[in-house]
Design an enzyme around this catalytic site. Structure first.
Site, PDB file in Angstrom:
ATOM      1  N   LYS A  11       0.848  -1.190   0.000  1.00 17.68           N
ATOM      2  CA  LYS A  11       0.000   0.000   0.000  1.00 17.68           C
ATOM      3  C   LYS A  11       0.881   1.238   0.000  1.00 17.68           C
ATOM      4  O   LYS A  11       1.807   1.365   0.821  1.00 17.68           O
ATOM      5  CB  LYS A  11      -0.894   0.018   1.234  1.00 17.68           C
ATOM      6  CG  LYS A  11      -2.149   0.858   1.071  1.00 17.68           C
ATOM      7  CD  LYS A  11      -3.133   0.206   0.125  1.00 17.68           C
ATOM      8  CE  LYS A  11      -4.527   0.806   0.241  1.00 17.68           C
ATOM      9  NZ  LYS A  11      -5.474   0.134  -0.670  1.00 17.68           N
ATOM     10  N   THR A  58      -4.021  -5.289   0.504  1.00 25.02           N
ATOM     11  CA  THR A  58      -3.394  -3.984   0.723  1.00 25.02           C
ATOM     12  C   THR A  58      -4.249  -3.120   1.648  1.00 25.02           C
ATOM     13  O   THR A  58      -3.728  -2.253   2.346  1.00 25.02           O
ATOM     14  CB  THR A  58      -3.138  -3.249  -0.606  1.00 25.02           C
ATOM     15  OG1 THR A  58      -4.366  -2.922  -1.235  1.00 25.02           O
ATOM     16  CG2 THR A  58      -2.282  -4.099  -1.529  1.00 25.02           C
ATOM     17  N   ASP A  59      -5.559  -3.340   1.677  1.00 25.54           N
ATOM     18  CA  ASP A  59      -6.411  -2.614   2.619  1.00 25.54           C
ATOM     19  C   ASP A  59      -6.062  -2.993   4.055  1.00 25.54           C
ATOM     20  O   ASP A  59      -6.084  -2.140   4.949  1.00 25.54           O
ATOM     21  CB  ASP A  59      -7.885  -2.905   2.330  1.00 25.54           C
ATOM     22  CG  ASP A  59      -8.808  -2.002   3.132  1.00 25.54           C
ATOM     23  OD1 ASP A  59      -8.812  -0.780   2.870  1.00 25.54           O
ATOM     24  OD2 ASP A  59      -9.509  -2.513   4.038  1.00 25.54           O
ATOM     25  N   PHE A 160      34.097  29.315  -8.750  1.00 27.32           N
ATOM     26  CA  PHE A 160      34.296  28.154  -9.627  1.00 27.32           C
ATOM     27  C   PHE A 160      35.293  28.540 -10.707  1.00 27.32           C
ATOM     28  O   PHE A 160      34.981  29.275 -11.633  1.00 27.32           O
ATOM     29  CB  PHE A 160      32.977  27.691 -10.257  1.00 27.32           C
ATOM     30  CG  PHE A 160      33.112  26.359 -10.944  1.00 27.32           C
ATOM     31  CD1 PHE A 160      33.627  25.258 -10.276  1.00 27.32           C
ATOM     32  CD2 PHE A 160      32.738  26.201 -12.270  1.00 27.32           C
ATOM     33  CE1 PHE A 160      33.761  24.028 -10.897  1.00 27.32           C
ATOM     34  CE2 PHE A 160      32.859  24.977 -12.908  1.00 27.32           C
ATOM     35  CZ  PHE A 160      33.369  23.881 -12.222  1.00 27.32           C
ATOM     36  N   ARG A 177      30.073  34.141  -7.040  1.00 28.15           N
ATOM     37  CA  ARG A 177      28.829  33.811  -7.731  1.00 28.15           C
ATOM     38  C   ARG A 177      27.740  33.462  -6.728  1.00 28.15           C
ATOM     39  O   ARG A 177      27.991  33.183  -5.556  1.00 28.15           O
ATOM     40  CB  ARG A 177      29.039  32.625  -8.675  1.00 28.15           C
ATOM     41  CG  ARG A 177      29.361  31.320  -7.967  1.00 28.15           C
ATOM     42  CD  ARG A 177      29.391  30.135  -8.918  1.00 28.15           C
ATOM     43  NE  ARG A 177      29.698  28.892  -8.202  1.00 28.15           N
ATOM     44  CZ  ARG A 177      29.643  27.679  -8.746  1.00 28.15           C
ATOM     45  NH1 ARG A 177      29.312  27.558 -10.028  1.00 28.15           N
ATOM     46  NH2 ARG A 177      29.917  26.611  -8.041  1.00 28.15           N
ATOM     47  N   VAL A 228      30.766  22.980  -5.683  1.00 28.08           N
ATOM     48  CA  VAL A 228      29.743  22.214  -4.977  1.00 28.08           C
ATOM     49  C   VAL A 228      30.359  20.911  -4.474  1.00 28.08           C
ATOM     50  O   VAL A 228      30.065  20.442  -3.372  1.00 28.08           O
ATOM     51  CB  VAL A 228      28.542  21.940  -5.904  1.00 28.08           C
ATOM     52  CG1 VAL A 228      27.501  21.068  -5.198  1.00 28.08           C
ATOM     53  CG2 VAL A 228      27.902  23.246  -6.368  1.00 28.08           C
ATOM     54  N   GLN A 229      31.251  20.323  -5.273  1.00 29.49           N
ATOM     55  CA  GLN A 229      31.891  19.065  -4.898  1.00 29.49           C
ATOM     56  C   GLN A 229      32.636  19.196  -3.561  1.00 29.49           C
ATOM     57  O   GLN A 229      32.506  18.347  -2.675  1.00 29.49           O
ATOM     58  CB  GLN A 229      32.871  18.615  -5.988  1.00 29.49           C
ATOM     59  CG  GLN A 229      32.222  18.092  -7.262  1.00 29.49           C
ATOM     60  CD  GLN A 229      31.935  19.181  -8.291  1.00 29.49           C
ATOM     61  OE1 GLN A 229      31.765  20.347  -7.939  1.00 29.49           O
ATOM     62  NE2 GLN A 229      31.864  18.789  -9.548  1.00 29.49           N
ATOM     63  N   ASN A 255      22.755  22.281  -9.124  1.00 32.25           N
ATOM     64  CA  ASN A 255      23.255  23.650  -9.102  1.00 32.25           C
ATOM     65  C   ASN A 255      22.231  24.525  -9.810  1.00 32.25           C
ATOM     66  O   ASN A 255      22.141  24.540 -11.035  1.00 32.25           O
ATOM     67  CB  ASN A 255      24.618  23.725  -9.803  1.00 32.25           C
ATOM     68  CG  ASN A 255      25.341  25.028  -9.512  1.00 32.25           C
ATOM     69  OD1 ASN A 255      24.737  25.972  -9.007  1.00 32.25           O
ATOM     70  ND2 ASN A 255      26.617  25.083  -9.824  1.00 32.25           N
ATOM     71  N   HIS A 257      21.043  27.617 -11.271  1.00 28.38           N
ATOM     72  CA  HIS A 257      21.806  28.746 -11.789  1.00 28.38           C
ATOM     73  C   HIS A 257      21.026  30.062 -11.756  1.00 28.38           C
ATOM     74  O   HIS A 257      19.809  30.092 -11.993  1.00 28.38           O
ATOM     75  CB  HIS A 257      22.235  28.467 -13.233  1.00 28.38           C
ATOM     76  CG  HIS A 257      23.081  27.247 -13.381  1.00 28.38           C
ATOM     77  ND1 HIS A 257      24.304  27.103 -12.757  1.00 28.38           N
ATOM     78  CD2 HIS A 257      22.886  26.093 -14.078  1.00 28.38           C
ATOM     79  CE1 HIS A 257      24.829  25.935 -13.061  1.00 28.38           C
ATOM     80  NE2 HIS A 257      23.986  25.299 -13.857  1.00 28.38           N
TER      81      HIS A 257
END
Length: 302
Positions: A11, A58-59, A160, A177, A228-229, A255, A257
């Protein structure tokens, strides 16, 4: 000739809301979740021979989620998921694995006249706290916790430059940036032997989530990011240091932008470089950076 290679069912999208009322103070707390439970086991004949005698409806799974939420704590979600999953493999002898996914929606206590209100809340963002719990008979309990949908931005403190330049490169190097991302962070706990061990460490799940969130925000804000790395790896290192029972930390950071708008065509208006104030947010394409940070001796999952 064909055969059933794999099967699970259950479910999905079970909406659950639970309120806890403190009779002494009158304060209330709330938890809203979306739960998915999928079962595996000796269920092949329901697919191959139309034999429903092996199917837990599933109920019934949905009803079990509600009853368990009434009878058991839902916080931390890692414990609730472990209780749910263990129930199914103990209740039904032919069910050998239960996979529980819990999305906890963010409700924050409302501040009124500078004070926390005892029973009013605000949903301040689409951020969620997600948990994946896999209970497998004879193998224990695997738990993965995560932060999803946490959107952050800083207007400076990101660089960067020094990246590969060749005949395909048009991107300019920058030492200042805008950096924005939608945080998807998850951390894999070491394998638990069973529900009893999860209960033993239940007090560690909420502090780990709080630490992961705080580390993500603080590192994002304060790191003069070379990329970012580099920033995401630093986040992962700090979370591993804060949560000894966590084996790996994984980030997936798009990222998002924000591009400068050249307005020089209008009366020589300066709006690039150090003069940039107006930007155009971009929906796509975007960079997507992923990494898994593990403890020394382990191999990252890429």
């Amino acid at each position: 000739m064909s055969t059933l290679a794999a099967a699970r069912y259950g479910k999905d999208n079970v909406r659950v809301y639970k309120v806890h009322r403190d009779e002494k103070t009158g304060e209330q707390s709330v938890c809203e979740m979306t739960v998915c439970v999928l079962l595996e086991g000796d269920i092949e004949t329901s697919y191959t021979k139309a034999d429903n005698s092996v199917v837990v409806a599933t109920d019934s799974i949905k009803n079990t989620i509600y009853i368990t939420a009434k009878q058991q704590p839902v916080n931390p979600p890692e414990l609730f998921g472990s209780i749910l999953g263990t129930h199914f493999i103990q209740k039904y002898s032919h069910i050998h694995a239960a996979h529980v996914h819990i999305v906890t929606h963010r409700w924050v206590r409302m501040q009124v006249d500078g004070k926390p209100h005892p029973h009013s809340f605000v949903k301040d963002s689409p951020e969620t706290r997600d948990v994946q719990v896999d209970v497998v008979e004879g193998k224990g309990i695997s738990i993965n916790s995560s932060i999803q949908g946490l959107t952050v931005l800083k207007s400076t403190g990101s660089q960067f430059w020094g990246f590969v330049r060749d005949e395909y490169t048009t991107l300019k190097e920058t030492w200042d940036r805008i950096l924005s991302t939608d945080v998807a962070a998850n951390w894999q706990w070491r394998q638990f032997t069973g529900l009893a061990e999860v209960r033993t460490h239940a007090d560690k799940f909420n502090p780990a989530w709080e630490a992961a969130r705080a580390i993500t925000l603080k590192t994002f804000a304060e790191d003069n990011s070379a990329s970012v790395q580099a920033t995401m790896y630093l986040m992962g290192e700090k979370i591993l240091a804060a949560a000894p029972l966590v084996d790996t930390v994984e980030y997936a950071l798009p990222n998002n932008h924000y591009f400068e708008v050249d307005l020089s065509w209008h009366k020589g208006t300066k709006n690039t470089g150090k003069d940039a104030e107006v930007y155009a947010p971009q929906s796509n394409p975007n960079g997507l950076i992923k990494c898994t940070v593990g403890r020394s001796g382990g191999k990252p999952k890429l």
